[in-house]
Design a protein around this motif. Structure first.
Motif, PDB file in Angstrom:
ATOM      1  N   TYR A  98       6.257   7.506  -8.152  1.00  0.00           N
ATOM      2  CA  TYR A  98       6.893   8.227  -7.059  1.00  0.00           C
ATOM      3  C   TYR A  98       6.344   7.826  -5.702  1.00  0.00           C
ATOM      4  N   VAL A 146       7.873   4.654  -4.286  1.00  0.00           N
ATOM      5  CA  VAL A 146       9.215   4.848  -3.723  1.00  0.00           C
ATOM      6  C   VAL A 146       9.124   5.517  -2.349  1.00  0.00           C
ATOM      7  N   ALA A 147       8.292   6.550  -2.257  1.00  0.00           N
ATOM      8  CA  ALA A 147       8.138   7.281  -0.998  1.00  0.00           C
ATOM      9  C   ALA A 147       7.595   6.377   0.104  1.00  0.00           C
ATOM     10  N   LEU A 157      10.294   3.802   1.249  1.00  0.00           N
ATOM     11  CA  LEU A 157      11.277   4.452   2.128  1.00  0.00           C
ATOM     12  C   LEU A 157      10.683   4.712   3.509  1.00  0.00           C
ATOM     13  N   GLN A 158       9.436   5.148   3.541  1.00  0.00           N
ATOM     14  CA  GLN A 158       8.793   5.445   4.818  1.00  0.00           C
ATOM     15  C   GLN A 158       8.595   4.177   5.647  1.00  0.00           C
ATOM     16  N   SER A 195      13.695  10.311  -1.918  1.00  0.00           N
ATOM     17  CA  SER A 195      12.693   9.818  -2.869  1.00  0.00           C
ATOM     18  C   SER A 195      12.661  10.682  -4.129  1.00  0.00           C
ATOM     19  N   THR A 228       4.784  14.712  -2.226  1.00  0.00           N
ATOM     20  CA  THR A 228       5.856  14.478  -1.256  1.00  0.00           C
ATOM     21  C   THR A 228       5.441  14.901   0.140  1.00  0.00           C
TER      22      THR A 228
END
Length: 332
Positions: free
Chosen positions: A158, A161-162, A165-166, A205, A275
């Protein structure tokens, strides 16, 4: 099993789950090497200089009562069950003394619910629809492609992915801020706009990985159900593929997914910690992290107790709805 017996068993399981969960979370912080009362006294001394020993002892005694640390461990546990679990009164926060823990959680909790519940339910709906198509029409090329995409996405960690994206959308393209910014001073319109903007990247995400899991699980269930004798009989009767997929495959496959949805609600608050840390999102996850770093017992107990009660209650509600979806439980 009659519905009354089913209901009583589920309510008993709900109560035991909450009791066991809050018992663990009560004792674990007390194993920390730091003492929140001594930490707070040290902060006060650093700001105000030397204190009279009698005043310091009186302050220490007062703080231990306020933080639920007065008396034996068993007395503290009884105090917590009565005030914290039954009345949701967790006392003042060490980090924001003397503001009550409940008031602080009340400010942060809506953000976590907006982000995590929304992404969980959207992922469940989208993933099950795609998984149903992929399982019911498993020989189609489009179904195989959808399944391959889901299998590729799901194992990705996870945090990776986060971070991707950031980096892409916040650092390179600068479409979103690196850290979530919530406008609390401009009225409802600017506030909701800032919440939506701050929730997009963390929501995507969570949605990507959640959808991948639901596609894989629903595809497996749907493909198995599609081979059942009653589905073949429906085809012999000349029913359309749409009717078979909706009335036979989906209705029988979705039962397991409803139970899995209740279980996945358990990851709502736990998943929010990672998150919110990565995206600087102002939710319960960030609050728990700060409370752990500062040994704020009351805040830790408050956040996780409310999380346990919310998760167990959501699971109970789904369990009680389940017999109305599957009459075999209600009349079996």
């Amino acid at each position: 099993m009659k519905f009354k017996k089913f209901f009583l068993q589920r309510v008993l399981a709900w109560a035991l789950t909450i009791l066991i969960g809050v018992t663990f979370i009560f004792f674990i912080p007390r194993m920390f090497p730091s003492d929140p009362v001594e930490n707070m006294i040290a902060q006060i001394q650093s700001r105000s200089g030397n204190m009279d020993p009698a005043e310091m002892e009186a302050l220490r005694s007062s703080l231990r009562v306020q933080f639920g640390l007065d008396g034996s461990l068993l007395q503290q546990y009884g105090y917590f069950l009565w005030h914290g679990l039954l009345h949701f009164d967790f006392g003042p926060s060490l980090m924001s003394y003397p503001e009550p823990v409940g008031k602080i959680i009340g400010r942060y909790l809506p953000y976590t619910l907006i982000l995590c519940l929304t992404s969980t339910f959207i992922a469940w709906i989208v993933g099950n629809l795609i998984g149903l198509l992929a399982g019911f029409r498993k020989n189609k090329t489009s179904s195989k492609i959808l399944e391959a995409i889901a299998i590729f996405i799901y194992p990705i960690p996870y945090f990776l992915v986060a971070l991707i994206l950031q980096i892409i959308f916040a650092f390179i393209l600068k479409w979103f801020p690196l850290q979530a910014v919530i406008n609390t001073k401009g009225g409802f319109g600017p506030w909701i706009a800032s919440v939506v903007k701050a929730s997009i990247l963390p929501g995507i995400s969570l949605l990507l990985l959640g959808t991948g899991w639901w596609i894989i699980s629903m595809k497996s269930l749907a493909s198995t159900t599609a081979e059942e004798d009653y589905v073949r009989y429906a085809r012999f009767r000349g029913l359309s593929e749409f009717a078979i997929g909706k009335n036979y495959v989906m209705r029988n496959s979705i039962l397991t997914q409803i139970t899995a949805l209740a279980m996945s609600l358990g990851g709502v608050f736990g998943g929010s910690i990672m998150t919110e840390i990565i995206f600087g999102y102002p939710g319960v996850g960030s609050l728990i992290q700060a409370a752990i770093l500062q040994s704020d017992y009351n805040m830790i107990l408050g956040c996780i107790t409310i999380s346990i009660v919310a998760i167990a209650s959501a699971t109970l509600i789904v369990d009680l709805i389940y017999p109305f979806i599957d009459p075999r439980i209600r009349y079996g």
